[in-house]
Enzyme design. Sequence first.
Site, PDB file in Angstrom:
ATOM      1  N   CYS A 126       5.289  -3.585  -6.730  1.00 16.83           N
ATOM      2  CA  CYS A 126       6.472  -4.209  -6.145  1.00 16.83           C
ATOM      3  C   CYS A 126       6.719  -3.585  -4.773  1.00 16.83           C
ATOM      4  CB  CYS A 126       7.678  -3.997  -7.056  1.00 16.83           C
ATOM      5  SG  CYS A 126       9.250  -4.550  -6.344  1.00 16.83           S
ATOM      6  N   CYS A 129      10.037  -1.288  -4.910  1.00 17.01           N
ATOM      7  CA  CYS A 129      10.206  -0.058  -5.692  1.00 17.01           C
ATOM      8  C   CYS A 129       8.887   0.584  -6.126  1.00 17.01           C
ATOM      9  CB  CYS A 129      11.068  -0.335  -6.917  1.00 17.01           C
ATOM     10  SG  CYS A 129      10.256  -1.345  -8.194  1.00 17.01           S
ATOM     11  N   CYS A 174      10.267  -8.275 -10.841  1.00 12.12           N
ATOM     12  CA  CYS A 174       9.852  -6.911 -11.122  1.00 12.12           C
ATOM     13  C   CYS A 174      10.655  -6.367 -12.290  1.00 12.12           C
ATOM     14  CB  CYS A 174      10.058  -6.044  -9.871  1.00 12.12           C
ATOM     15  SG  CYS A 174       9.796  -4.276 -10.151  1.00 12.12           S
ATOM     16  N   CYS A 177      13.059  -3.221 -10.820  1.00 10.37           N
ATOM     17  CA  CYS A 177      14.192  -3.409  -9.913  1.00 10.37           C
ATOM     18  C   CYS A 177      14.745  -4.826  -9.916  1.00 10.37           C
ATOM     19  CB  CYS A 177      13.808  -3.003  -8.490  1.00 10.37           C
ATOM     20  SG  CYS A 177      12.660  -4.146  -7.666  1.00 10.37           S
ATOM     21  N   CYS A 198       2.365 -17.243  -9.533  1.00  7.75           N
ATOM     22  CA  CYS A 198       2.404 -17.658  -8.130  1.00  7.75           C
ATOM     23  C   CYS A 198       3.377 -16.725  -7.407  1.00  7.75           C
ATOM     24  CB  CYS A 198       2.860 -19.108  -8.051  1.00  7.75           C
ATOM     25  SG  CYS A 198       2.723 -19.840  -6.423  1.00  7.75           S
TER      26      CYS A 198
END
Length: 221
Positions: A126, A129, A174, A177, A198
């Site tokens: 991510c 984070c 995610c 986060c 996607c």
Amino acid sequence: ATHATQRGSIEVRFMRVSLRGVTSGVGPSLRVPRHSRPGSSRLSPPLNRNSSVTAIRPLRTLLGGLFGLGAGGDANMPDVPLKKTESEWKELLSSEEYYVLRQKGTERPGVGEYDSFYPTEGYFTCRACDNPLYSAESKFKSGCGWPAFDKCYKGGVITEVDSTMGMRRVEIMCGNCGGHLGHVFENEGFTPTMERHCVNSISVKYNAGEPPSGLEEAKAV
């Protein structure tokens, strides 16, 4: 009166044409530009993160008025381990990253940093984070105009049904986060997992090293 009627007809026709042009490039399930289709010999345009993201903002503003899309923020985020205020996220992220990750924006197809990038090792985290999300092996060429993955690290990605824009899609975020990644589409037949994640390039970050030990991969849905 005749001139007013003609002008009104022209304005209506203009709005119809404008809306067709706006909606034709929005969302990962719609038409893909020729340069990003499988087998095309044309190269994708060079990365310009500002233009790829900011160009979609006026479109989302217009569509928000038509379909009731929210502006993102705390009210639309799931309950996740890492919590920050929106002010803190704005300090941490660029304006483009904040728009996609926190306000659920979308990059234009075919221009993302990782759209045509297929590493043989490493993993993706991510961007907000650094939570591990996808292995390099899970990335594949779908021709949709956005990076595609067929599985994720267990617990790395969470899902939520997205019913905006008059359709049912499964949003992927995610798991640490709550940052918006994109959407997952099922039963398209690309790979044995029957999932296509996607993902916006700006939502993730590639790491060339070995992923943390103990990670297992699985389907998201």
